[in-house]
Design a protein around this motif. Structure first.
Motif, PDB file in Angstrom:
ATOM      1  N   LEU A  85       0.834  -1.203   0.000  1.00  0.00           N
ATOM      2  CA  LEU A  85       0.000   0.000   0.000  1.00  0.00           C
ATOM      3  C   LEU A  85       0.868   1.252   0.000  1.00  0.00           C
ATOM      4  CD1 LEU A  85      -2.723   1.454   0.178  1.00  0.00           C
ATOM      5  CD2 LEU A  85      -2.625   1.161   2.676  1.00  0.00           C
ATOM      6  N   VAL A  86       0.734   2.041  -1.063  1.00  0.00           N
ATOM      7  CA  VAL A  86       1.406   3.332  -1.186  1.00  0.00           C
ATOM      8  C   VAL A  86       0.350   4.412  -0.984  1.00  0.00           C
ATOM      9  CG1 VAL A  86       2.691   4.888  -2.718  1.00  0.00           C
ATOM     10  CG2 VAL A  86       3.103   2.409  -2.815  1.00  0.00           C
ATOM     11  N   VAL A  87       0.494   5.193   0.070  1.00  0.00           N
ATOM     12  CA  VAL A  87      -0.483   6.242   0.374  1.00  0.00           C
ATOM     13  C   VAL A  87       0.099   7.605   0.017  1.00  0.00           C
ATOM     14  CG1 VAL A  87      -1.825   7.403   2.178  1.00  0.00           C
ATOM     15  CG2 VAL A  87      -1.596   4.906   2.204  1.00  0.00           C
ATOM     16  N   ASP A  88      -0.492   8.232  -0.967  1.00  0.00           N
ATOM     17  CA  ASP A  88      -0.169   9.622  -1.292  1.00  0.00           C
ATOM     18  C   ASP A  88      -1.284  10.465  -0.676  1.00  0.00           C
ATOM     19  OD1 ASP A  88       0.645  12.022  -2.319  1.00  0.00           O
ATOM     20  OD2 ASP A  88       0.157  11.555  -4.408  1.00  0.00           O
ATOM     21  N   PRO A  89      -1.032  11.058   0.497  1.00  0.00           N
ATOM     22  CA  PRO A  89      -2.111  11.780   1.194  1.00  0.00           C
ATOM     23  C   PRO A  89      -2.335  13.152   0.570  1.00  0.00           C
ATOM     24  CG  PRO A  89      -0.081  11.935   2.444  1.00  0.00           C
ATOM     25  CD  PRO A  89       0.233  11.081   1.233  1.00  0.00           C
ATOM     26  N   VAL A  90      -3.123  13.180  -0.479  1.00  0.00           N
ATOM     27  CA  VAL A  90      -3.334  14.419  -1.230  1.00  0.00           C
ATOM     28  C   VAL A  90      -4.244  15.329  -0.421  1.00  0.00           C
ATOM     29  CG1 VAL A  90      -4.023  15.422  -3.427  1.00  0.00           C
ATOM     30  CG2 VAL A  90      -3.105  13.100  -3.353  1.00  0.00           C
ATOM     31  N   LEU A  91      -3.646  16.297   0.240  1.00  0.00           N
ATOM     32  CA  LEU A  91      -4.398  17.223   1.078  1.00  0.00           C
ATOM     33  C   LEU A  91      -4.666  18.543   0.367  1.00  0.00           C
ATOM     34  CD1 LEU A  91      -2.491  16.714   4.455  1.00  0.00           C
ATOM     35  CD2 LEU A  91      -4.375  15.372   3.505  1.00  0.00           C
ATOM     36  N   ARG A  92      -3.809  18.864  -0.598  1.00  0.00           N
ATOM     37  CA  ARG A  92      -3.940  20.138  -1.306  1.00  0.00           C
ATOM     38  C   ARG A  92      -3.454  19.946  -2.733  1.00  0.00           C
ATOM     39  NH1 ARG A  92      -4.271  25.476   0.369  1.00  0.00           N
ATOM     40  NH2 ARG A  92      -4.050  24.806   2.524  1.00  0.00           N
ATOM     41  N   THR A 149      -2.673  23.504  -7.535  1.00  0.00           N
ATOM     42  CA  THR A 149      -3.317  24.778  -7.853  1.00  0.00           C
ATOM     43  C   THR A 149      -3.772  25.522  -6.605  1.00  0.00           C
ATOM     44  OG1 THR A 149      -5.373  23.549  -8.159  1.00  0.00           O
ATOM     45  CG2 THR A 149      -4.096  24.044 -10.135  1.00  0.00           C
ATOM     46  N   GLY A 150      -3.642  24.873  -5.430  1.00  0.00           N
ATOM     47  CA  GLY A 150      -3.962  25.537  -4.172  1.00  0.00           C
ATOM     48  C   GLY A 150      -5.236  25.088  -3.496  1.00  0.00           C
ATOM     49  N   ALA A 151      -6.070  24.302  -4.176  1.00  0.00           N
ATOM     50  CA  ALA A 151      -7.348  23.876  -3.599  1.00  0.00           C
ATOM     51  C   ALA A 151      -7.124  22.897  -2.450  1.00  0.00           C
ATOM     52  CB  ALA A 151      -8.214  23.221  -4.669  1.00  0.00           C
ATOM     53  N   THR A 152      -7.869  23.077  -1.365  1.00  0.00           N
ATOM     54  CA  THR A 152      -7.811  22.157  -0.237  1.00  0.00           C
ATOM     55  C   THR A 152      -8.672  20.942  -0.532  1.00  0.00           C
ATOM     56  OG1 THR A 152      -7.431  23.952   1.334  1.00  0.00           O
ATOM     57  CG2 THR A 152      -8.273  21.876   2.221  1.00  0.00           C
ATOM     58  N   LEU A 153      -8.101  19.764  -0.377  1.00  0.00           N
ATOM     59  CA  LEU A 153      -8.789  18.531  -0.732  1.00  0.00           C
ATOM     60  C   LEU A 153      -9.065  17.633   0.470  1.00  0.00           C
ATOM     61  CD1 LEU A 153      -6.739  17.753  -3.945  1.00  0.00           C
ATOM     62  CD2 LEU A 153      -9.093  18.559  -3.852  1.00  0.00           C
TER      63      LEU A 153
END
Length: 230
Positions: free
Chosen positions: A104-111, A114-118
Motif C-alpha cells: 500500500l502506497v499512500v499519497d495523502p493528497v491534502l492540497r 493549484t492551491g485547492a484544499t482537498l
C-alpha cells in the motif's frame, strides 16, 4: 510476459494532468497493468478545481471488490480519497484480503498544486486512524507533512521539488507515487523504487518544461520520448 497489476484508488482530473489520468499513464509507461477505483469526479483544469463530486462509499466498495476479487493486485496506491468513508472502506477491504495483502502506497493528497484544499481535519484523522497503520509507504510533500503533524512512520518518503525549473508541474505528486508503486510491483526494494520514481519524474518534467498547455500550472508530461522508455 504477464505484467504486474497496480490499483489506483483516486479521483478523476478532467484536465488529464493529475489523479487517475496521471496514474494510469505512468503505470503504462513503466510496464504495469493499471486498474482503477474512482473515489470522486472533479471538474478541474490547470487553474484549479471547479467542482468535486464524491462517489458514494458503497460504490467505492463495489469497485474495490470487482478489482481485488478478480485481478492479482501487487500494489495499491491512493490519491484523492474524497471522504472519510472512502478511507475506512479501503482500509477495511485491504485488512480483509485473504493471503498476501497488496503493498500500500499512500499519497495523502491534502492540497492540489493549484492551491485547492482537498482534505480537512476529518480526512486527516481518518488517514491517521485507518490508513497509515497499514501503509507500506506514505508520500506527502512538505506542506502535507506539516499538515499531518510530521508523523513518525517507517515508510515515510517526503517528496520534494527537483532541479527542473518549470511551472508545468501539475500532477507531479501523483506521477511520483504511481512510479514508486510501479517499481515496487516489479519487485524493487523501497530505496531503489524511490530513486527510480524520482528519476522518472525529473525526466518527465524535462519533457514538459516548455509546453504551453492551459492557462495555469501546466501538466507534467505523460508522453514518453522515443528511446526513453524503461
Amino acid at each position: 510476459m504477464t505484467p504486474p497489476v497496480v490499483l489506483t484508488v483516486a479521483a478523476t482530473d478532467s484536465g488529464g494532468g493529475a489523479g487517475i489520468a496521471a496514474d494510469l499513464a505512468t503505470f503504462a509507461a513503466l510496464g504495469v497493468h493499471g486498474a482503477c477505483v474512482v473515489t470522486a469526479v472533479t471538474a478541474q483544469d490547470t487553474r484549479g478545481i471547479r467542482a468535486i463530486h464524491p462517489v458514494p462509499a458503497e460504490v467505492v466498495a463495489a469497485q474495490l471488490d470487482a478489482v481485488l476479487d478478480d485481478l492479482p493486485v501487487a500494489v495499491v496506491k491512493t490519491g484523492v480519497l474524497a471522504t472519510p468513508a472512502a478511507v475506512v472502506c479501503l482500509s477495511t477491504r485491504l485488512r480483509s484480503c485473504s493471503g498476501t495483502r497488496p503493498l500500500l502506497v499512500v499519497d495523502p493528497v491534502l492540497r492540489a498544486s493549484t492551491g485547492a484544499t482537498l482534505a480537512g481535519p476529518a480526512m486527516i484523522a481518518a488517514y491517521e486512524e485507518h490508513l497509515f497503520p497499514i501503509a507500506d509507504v506514505v508520500t506527502p510533500n512538505e506542506d502535507e507533512l506539516e499538515a499531518l503533524g510530521r508523523p513518525d512512520h517507517p515508510g515515510l518518503l517526503v517528496t520534494r521539488g527537483g532541479a527542473v525549473v518549470t511551472t508545468n508541474d501539475h500532477g507531479t505528486g501523483c506521477t511520483y507515487s504511481s512510479a514508486l508503486a510501479a517499481h515496487l510491483a516489479h519487485g524493487a526494494d523501497l530505496g531503489t523504487a524511490a530513486d527510480a520514481a524520482a528519476a522518472f519524474v525529473a525526466q518527465q518534467l524535462l519533457v514538459s518544461q516548455d509546453w504551453q498547455l492551459g492557462r495555469g500550472r501546466g501538466p507534467v508530461a505523460h508522453t514518453i520520448p522515443e528511446g526513453a522508455r524503461p
